[in-house]
Design a protein around this motif. Structure first.
Motif, mmCIF file in Angstrom:
data_model
loop_
_atom_site.group_PDB
_atom_site.id
_atom_site.type_symbol
_atom_site.label_atom_id
_atom_site.label_comp_id
_atom_site.label_asym_id
_atom_site.label_seq_id
_atom_site.Cartn_x
_atom_site.Cartn_y
_atom_site.Cartn_z
ATOM 1 N N PRO A 108 0.810 -1.225 0.000
ATOM 2 C CA PRO A 108 0.000 0.000 0.000
ATOM 3 C C PRO A 108 0.844 1.277 0.000
ATOM 4 C CG PRO A 108 -0.184 -1.122 2.118
ATOM 5 C CD PRO A 108 0.561 -2.035 1.194
ATOM 6 N N LEU A 109 2.020 1.227 0.614
ATOM 7 C CA LEU A 109 2.904 2.383 0.598
ATOM 8 C C LEU A 109 3.331 2.710 -0.837
ATOM 9 C CD1 LEU A 109 4.538 4.522 2.110
ATOM 10 C CD2 LEU A 109 6.335 2.812 2.423
ATOM 11 N N ALA A 110 3.760 1.713 -1.571
ATOM 12 C CA ALA A 110 4.203 1.920 -2.952
ATOM 13 C C ALA A 110 3.057 2.389 -3.848
ATOM 14 C CB ALA A 110 4.818 0.638 -3.511
ATOM 15 N N THR A 111 1.891 1.755 -3.731
ATOM 16 C CA THR A 111 0.774 2.150 -4.598
ATOM 17 C C THR A 111 0.285 3.552 -4.239
ATOM 18 O OG1 THR A 111 -0.845 1.024 -3.170
ATOM 19 C CG2 THR A 111 0.019 -0.211 -5.061
ATOM 20 N N GLY A 112 0.352 3.913 -2.964
ATOM 21 C CA GLY A 112 -0.025 5.271 -2.579
ATOM 22 C C GLY A 112 0.939 6.307 -3.111
ATOM 23 N N LEU A 113 2.227 6.010 -3.041
ATOM 24 C CA LEU A 113 3.238 6.953 -3.539
ATOM 25 C C LEU A 113 3.220 7.059 -5.059
ATOM 26 C CD1 LEU A 113 6.226 6.065 -1.186
ATOM 27 C CD2 LEU A 113 4.803 8.122 -1.124
ATOM 28 N N MET A 114 2.967 5.941 -5.753
ATOM 29 C CA MET A 114 2.913 5.958 -7.212
ATOM 30 C C MET A 114 1.600 6.519 -7.741
ATOM 31 S SD MET A 114 4.778 2.429 -8.443
ATOM 32 C CE MET A 114 3.312 1.495 -8.121
ATOM 33 N N GLY A 115 0.534 6.384 -6.948
ATOM 34 C CA GLY A 115 -0.775 6.838 -7.417
ATOM 35 C C GLY A 115 -1.432 5.864 -8.369
ATOM 36 N N TRP A 116 -0.941 4.651 -8.393
ATOM 37 C CA TRP A 116 -1.484 3.633 -9.305
ATOM 38 C C TRP A 116 -1.547 2.282 -8.609
ATOM 39 C CZ3 TRP A 116 0.561 -0.795 -11.811
ATOM 40 C CH2 TRP A 116 -0.241 -1.298 -12.826
ATOM 41 N N CYS A 117 -2.696 1.633 -8.695
ATOM 42 C CA CYS A 117 -2.887 0.311 -8.115
ATOM 43 C C CYS A 117 -3.162 -0.677 -9.248
ATOM 44 C CB CYS A 117 -4.061 0.329 -7.138
ATOM 45 S SG CYS A 117 -4.456 -1.297 -6.448
ATOM 46 N N PRO A 118 -2.366 -1.741 -9.377
ATOM 47 C CA PRO A 118 -2.560 -2.686 -10.482
ATOM 48 C C PRO A 118 -3.869 -3.474 -10.393
ATOM 49 C CG PRO A 118 -0.840 -3.473 -8.995
ATOM 50 C CD PRO A 118 -1.216 -2.097 -8.538
ATOM 51 N N LEU A 119 -4.463 -3.555 -9.228
ATOM 52 C CA LEU A 119 -5.715 -4.285 -9.073
ATOM 53 C C LEU A 119 -6.925 -3.472 -9.531
ATOM 54 C CD1 LEU A 119 -6.934 -6.927 -8.055
ATOM 55 C CD2 LEU A 119 -7.069 -5.910 -5.788
ATOM 56 N N TYR A 120 -6.858 -2.164 -9.409
ATOM 57 C CA TYR A 120 -7.993 -1.310 -9.763
ATOM 58 C C TYR A 120 -8.471 -1.465 -11.209
ATOM 59 C CZ TYR A 120 -8.461 1.358 -5.399
ATOM 60 O OH TYR A 120 -8.715 1.752 -4.112
ATOM 61 N N PRO A 121 -7.588 -1.480 -12.217
ATOM 62 C CA PRO A 121 -8.078 -1.650 -13.593
ATOM 63 C C PRO A 121 -8.804 -2.992 -13.798
ATOM 64 C CG PRO A 121 -5.807 -0.913 -13.625
ATOM 65 C CD PRO A 121 -6.142 -1.228 -12.201
ATOM 66 N N LEU A 122 -8.328 -4.031 -13.122
ATOM 67 C CA LEU A 122 -8.978 -5.333 -13.248
ATOM 68 C C LEU A 122 -10.393 -5.304 -12.695
ATOM 69 C CD1 LEU A 122 -6.004 -7.613 -12.127
ATOM 70 C CD2 LEU A 122 -6.792 -7.189 -14.456
ATOM 71 N N LEU A 123 -10.609 -4.471 -11.668
ATOM 72 C CA LEU A 123 -11.917 -4.360 -11.040
ATOM 73 C C LEU A 123 -12.740 -3.193 -11.600
ATOM 74 C CD1 LEU A 123 -10.819 -4.970 -7.343
ATOM 75 C CD2 LEU A 123 -11.845 -6.606 -8.916
ATOM 76 N N GLY A 124 -12.145 -2.418 -12.488
ATOM 77 C CA GLY A 124 -12.846 -1.268 -13.073
ATOM 78 C C GLY A 124 -13.042 -0.133 -12.083
ATOM 79 N N ILE A 125 -12.091 0.051 -11.175
ATOM 80 C CA ILE A 125 -12.200 1.069 -10.130
ATOM 81 C C ILE A 125 -11.163 2.160 -10.359
ATOM 82 C CG2 ILE A 125 -11.949 1.493 -7.651
ATOM 83 C CD1 ILE A 125 -12.631 -1.448 -7.189
ATOM 84 N N SER A 126 -11.534 3.390 -10.003
ATOM 85 C CA SER A 126 -10.580 4.509 -9.967
ATOM 86 C C SER A 126 -11.081 5.481 -8.910
ATOM 87 C CB SER A 126 -10.480 5.207 -11.313
ATOM 88 O OG SER A 126 -9.625 6.316 -11.197
ATOM 89 N N THR A 127 -10.195 5.908 -8.029
ATOM 90 C CA THR A 127 -10.588 6.891 -7.023
ATOM 91 C C THR A 127 -10.018 8.273 -7.367
ATOM 92 O OG1 THR A 127 -8.691 6.315 -5.628
ATOM 93 C CG2 THR A 127 -10.766 5.190 -5.177
#
Length: 63
Positions: free
Chosen positions: A38-57
């Motif tokens: 979660p630290l890395a995805t928060g700093l990058m601003g990109w989560c690899p799981l979100y596109p698979l689930l069709g989510i974007s915050t």
């Protein structure tokens, strides 16, 4: 990679990641090192799981 983590989601990921990594570094359980994710995805601003689930915050950007 298009940003898909924004706002409060980003802040919560960074805080949770820092807390878990600190806990692991201070003698907590080995599984607490998962806080790197979660630290890395928060700093990058990109989560690899979100596109698979069709989510974007991230808020929609107007062109």
């Amino acid at each position: 990679m298009k940003a898909n983590v924004g706002g409060i989601d980003k802040i919560l990921r960074i805080l949770a990641g820092l807390a878990l990594v600190a806990w692991a570094a201070l003698g907590g359980p080995v599984w607490a090192w998962i806080g790197i994710v979660p630290l890395a995805t928060g700093l990058m601003g990109w989560c690899p799981l979100y596109p698979l689930l069709g989510i974007s915050t991230c808020p929609l950007k107007k062109s």
